[in-house]
Design a protein around this motif. Sequence first.
Motif: not given
Length: 374
Positions: A224-251
């Motif tokens: 459940v990401a925050g509002p689109a187009g906000r810096t905090t949303t982008g940063e937290r979503l990027a961290g979430h996706r980085a963790a998925l990628a690090a473990h080979g999980i589909e984004d």
Amino acid sequence: MTVTLADVAARAGVSAATVSRVLNGNYPVAASTRGRVLRAVEELEYVVNGPASALAAASSDLVGILVNDIADPFFGILAGAVQAELSGASGPGGEKLAVVCNTGGSPERELTYLTLLQRQRAAGVVLTGSASEDPAHARALAAGLARLSGAGTRVVLCGRPAQAAGAEPEPGSRAEPDSRAEPESGAEPECGAPLTTLAFDNRGGAQRLTGHLIALGHRRIGCVAGPAGRTTTGERLAGHRAALAAHGIEDAPRRVVHGAYDRGSGYDAAVELLRRDSELTAVVAANDTAALGVCAALRDRGLRVPEDVSVAGFDDLPFSADAAPALTTVRLPLAEAGARAGRLVTGREERPPGGRATLPAELMVRGSTSVRYP
């Protein structure tokens, strides 16, 4: 012939704004620069305009605090901590008057408040929370900060990424640097008060949070990401996706739903996530308030937290530890950040190296997350 502020500036080889800061004592100036200005004042026998000086000083008690939503505990804690530091200020200038400006998340209101604070000759401005990622707004914000900075207003960005006051100043404006002056080695530019940034490690915190769920065996994780187009949303979503990628999980895009930082949005987003993928085993929410909405939606559908679906939040707001079950979340040092911003905006704390500091995000593991068994 009457000697003017401009005459003193020309003799000292600095800008008129720097002369004003030296005479009013409202912003730190390098010792050598201060010496040049005072020598020029003595040599030219410059007499300060008393009424004008008093008028300028009369507004130096004002500090604006911009928040997205004062009803959100995230911003309430930040603003309260800033204000506590302002009311406890001692030394030159004493206490400051805090004016909390609630933007409602509107970029336009943010710019309007900055203009109003500039007209009031605010001594300082603290901008809290996320910023709009819209390029046009970023340029307008940079211009507004440049005008404030050029007038000697201290600006602290608290909980948002660094933002350079990099707009080109208009010729003759107070933000325009004095081309005759040679900047001293290691000194801040003469064009005005420098910006200071206290950023949160949103990306790192989100990566550790999602990594924690993966370590528990979860692979189908909704976000459940925050509002689109906000810096905090982008940063937290990027961290979430980085963790998925690090473990080979589909984004999978279907496992991400954007919404506001409130309970209702968390509830609606959880319903949508379950509609898209009924086999989800965990959900990470934009913040703790949205996480409560996620938990409510799961309960209403007969799902248990964490036995059926693990839930995690972000921020570690005061109610998080008392939720049932207690929320696994990421703790941000909100009160500490606000207090530090208050000291920085009043000049009672030295700026961090380069004017920027990133504050840590700590993973808090509690009862809302558990091991996922095959």
